[in-house]
Design an enzyme around this catalytic site. Structure first.
Site, mmCIF file in Angstrom:
data_model
loop_
_atom_site.group_PDB
_atom_site.id
_atom_site.type_symbol
_atom_site.label_atom_id
_atom_site.label_comp_id
_atom_site.label_asym_id
_atom_site.label_seq_id
_atom_site.Cartn_x
_atom_site.Cartn_y
_atom_site.Cartn_z
ATOM 1 N N TYR A 154 0.595 -1.138 -0.305
ATOM 2 C CA TYR A 154 0.334 0.015 0.074
ATOM 3 C C TYR A 154 0.688 1.256 -0.042
ATOM 4 O O TYR A 154 0.577 2.284 -0.862
ATOM 5 C CB TYR A 154 -1.427 -0.218 1.419
ATOM 6 C CG TYR A 154 -2.267 -0.652 1.724
ATOM 7 C CD1 TYR A 154 -2.438 -1.858 0.988
ATOM 8 C CD2 TYR A 154 -3.316 -0.001 1.871
ATOM 9 C CE1 TYR A 154 -3.637 -2.595 0.406
ATOM 10 C CE2 TYR A 154 -4.598 -0.786 1.536
ATOM 11 C CZ TYR A 154 -4.551 -1.626 0.628
ATOM 12 O OH TYR A 154 -5.628 -2.777 0.689
ATOM 13 N N LYS A 200 3.348 -14.865 2.096
ATOM 14 C CA LYS A 200 4.269 -15.737 1.071
ATOM 15 C C LYS A 200 5.379 -16.157 0.376
ATOM 16 O O LYS A 200 5.963 -16.049 -0.478
ATOM 17 C CB LYS A 200 2.792 -14.878 -0.226
ATOM 18 C CG LYS A 200 2.742 -16.149 -1.636
ATOM 19 C CD LYS A 200 2.004 -16.855 -1.922
ATOM 20 C CE LYS A 200 1.855 -17.827 -3.205
ATOM 21 N NZ LYS A 200 1.097 -18.715 -3.042
ATOM 22 N N ASP A 233 -2.596 -17.879 0.241
ATOM 23 C CA ASP A 233 -3.610 -18.836 -0.846
ATOM 24 C C ASP A 233 -4.588 -19.864 -0.187
ATOM 25 O O ASP A 233 -5.346 -20.522 0.425
ATOM 26 C CB ASP A 233 -3.299 -19.501 -1.865
ATOM 27 C CG ASP A 233 -2.029 -20.525 -1.323
ATOM 28 O OD1 ASP A 233 -1.412 -19.821 -0.683
ATOM 29 O OD2 ASP A 233 -1.108 -20.711 -3.069
ATOM 30 N N ASP A 257 -6.025 -6.991 4.213
ATOM 31 C CA ASP A 257 -7.380 -6.403 3.126
ATOM 32 C C ASP A 257 -7.885 -7.313 2.916
ATOM 33 O O ASP A 257 -9.251 -7.416 3.241
ATOM 34 C CB ASP A 257 -6.709 -5.722 2.143
ATOM 35 C CG ASP A 257 -7.889 -4.463 1.978
ATOM 36 O OD1 ASP A 257 -9.268 -4.364 2.533
ATOM 37 O OD2 ASP A 257 -8.123 -4.748 0.394
ATOM 38 N N ASP A 261 -11.780 -9.143 4.179
ATOM 39 C CA ASP A 261 -13.482 -9.180 3.674
ATOM 40 C C ASP A 261 -14.186 -10.806 3.223
ATOM 41 O O ASP A 261 -14.884 -10.506 3.465
ATOM 42 C CB ASP A 261 -13.032 -8.433 2.126
ATOM 43 C CG ASP A 261 -13.413 -6.586 2.088
ATOM 44 O OD1 ASP A 261 -13.298 -6.268 3.749
ATOM 45 O OD2 ASP A 261 -14.031 -6.642 1.157
HETATM 46 C C1 IPM Z 1 -10.299 -1.244 4.438
HETATM 47 C C2 IPM Z 1 -10.878 -0.953 2.718
HETATM 48 C C3 IPM Z 1 -9.276 0.196 2.337
HETATM 49 C C4 IPM Z 1 -8.151 -0.812 2.566
HETATM 50 C C5 IPM Z 1 -9.363 1.372 0.873
HETATM 51 C C6 IPM Z 1 -10.788 2.103 1.097
HETATM 52 C C7 IPM Z 1 -8.321 1.995 0.990
HETATM 53 O O1 IPM Z 1 -11.330 -1.937 1.808
HETATM 54 O O2 IPM Z 1 -10.237 -0.770 4.808
HETATM 55 O O3 IPM Z 1 -10.009 -2.168 4.014
HETATM 56 O O4 IPM Z 1 -7.837 -1.388 1.570
HETATM 57 O O5 IPM Z 1 -7.644 -1.054 3.701
HETATM 58 MG MG MG Z 2 -10.839 -3.662 2.206
#
Ligand code: IPM
Ligand code: MG
Length: 377
Positions: A154, A200, A233, A257, A261
């Site tokens: 990032y 990884k 993975d 990240d 999710d």
């Molecule tokens: C999160 C979001 C952010 C990230 C984005 C919006 C930049 O997806 O907080 O997980 O990737 O960190």
């Molecule tokens: Mg995110």
């Protein structure tokens, strides 16, 4: 502790200044419910707070031409905690570079030095049936993602377009790995004593370093914590196949990240997950979900992720009982059968964001001292 060192002359410790950054999309709606929950528990737990609103993300681009204005930065740095909604939306999708709402969020995290992003994922019995996975597999799952937040790909340099393509680099120093690994091991000591470190290392040099540092740190400082390293993975598959095997999951920025999710699918909705970003002088508390433009303004979003982020904010300020009251408010509201649209069996049964938030606030207040049943004292 950085807090004391940076701010020696705090005003009365029982009034907290919260920098409120509603941001875009559903951000304003969900943060309002988090503030309602804080309001419901504050006086009963002996503290007060102010919430001053500041521009962030696309809203800031529209009004001030940048996604993270200087005023917002100063307000955050001078606050006790930052409560953030979400940033981004279709209106700004064509923006590039530092004109993207998301770049403001990264700048905020960097400016405050919040390198440790904590994302707890818990599947309560009330929600196991909302999961797309088999309830017996997910029920009772209780993971804590510890995601490195201010480094890795990032923030790697060089980054940008080249003559024939583009370049993003993943960089971690030993010191960056050490400080996030310390957080993961220490959290594990307070939980179930197990860390899974995700990398990884079979491909990436930076992951090889990551694995070495984490392994050494455990040997030197945390012999009481069990550690295993998984390739990312495989980790992704295991989170879905058998989430109950995890306790603390330690990851770099990008892997965290993605995996967080993915893990949101366990309890059935991304709307449920809170996060706390700590390690700097001031913490940032925000839901894991994004701005959900399709729901914006409809009073239909799930405020739980943001309300639970407010509970993490209280924990970070040392207001643990108030934090518990807020969490109780959420659990009791779910137990009573209230569901926002993302979790309801059908639209007719769904309640609005604000209705859900009010139900939480009422139950959180009921769980707080002045309303508790008379005690022996
Ligand atoms: C999160 C979001 C952010 C990230 C984005 C919006 C930049 O997806 O907080 O997980 O990737 O960190
Ligand atoms: Mg995110």
């Amino acid at each position: 502790m950085p807090n004391e060192a940076v701010k020696p002359s705090r005003r009365d410790a029982s009034t907290y200044e919260i920098a409120w950054l509603p941001g875009d999309g559903i951000g304003p709606e969900v943060t309002r419910e988090a503030l309602r929950a804080l309001d419901a528990v504050a006086s009963a737990h002996g503290f007060a707070f102010t919430a001053e609103e500041h521009l962030m993300g696309g809203a800031a681009l529209d009004e001030a031409g940048v996604p993270f204005p200087d005023d917002t930065r100063t307000a955050c740095q001078e606050s006790d905690a930052v409560l953030l909604g979400a940033v981004g939306g279709p209106k700004w999708n064509d923006n590039t570079g530092d004109q993207r709402p998301e770049s403001g969020l990264l700048a905020l995290r960097k400016a405050l030095g919040v390198y440790a992003n904590l994302r707890p994922v818990r599947v309560s019995n009330a929600l196991a049936s909302a999961s797309p996975l088999r309830p017996d597999r997910v029920s009772g799952a209780d993971l804590l993602f510890v995601r490195e937040l201010t480094g890795g790909i990032y923030f790697g340099t060089p980054e940008g377009r080249t003559d024939d393509g583009a370049r993003s680099t993943m960089v971690y120093s030993e010191a960056e790995v050490e400080r996030i690994a310390h957080i993961a091991f220490q959290r594990a000591q307070r939980r179930n004593g197990h860390v899974t470190s995700v990398d990884k290392a079979n491909v990436l040099e930076v992951s090889g370093l990551w694995r070495e540092v984490v392994t050494r740190l455990r040997e030197e400082h945390y012999p009481d914590v069990a550690l295993r390293s998984l390739y990312v993975d495989n980790a992704a598959m295991q989170v879905v196949r058998d989430p109950q095997q995890f306790d603390v999951v330690l990851t770099g920025n990008l892997f965290g990240d993605i995996l967080s999710d993915l893990a949101a699918a366990l309890p059935g909705s991304l709307g449920l997950l809170p996060s706390a970003s700590i390690g700097g002088a001031v913490g940032v508390f925000e839901p894991v979900h994004g701005s959900a433009p399709d729901l914006a303004g409809e009073d239909a979003a799930n405020p739980i992720g943001t309300i639970l982020s407010a509970a993490l904010l209280l924990d970070e300020l040392g207001e643990h009982e108030a934090a518990e009251a807020v969490r109780h408010g959420v659990d009791a509201t779910l137990d009573a059968g209230f569901r926002t649209r993302d979790l309801a069996a059908n639209d007719e049964e769904a309640v609005s964001t604000s209705t859900f938030g009010r139900e939480v606030a009422t139950r959180a207040a009921d769980h707080s001292p002045q309303n508790a049943s008379p005690s022996l004292s």
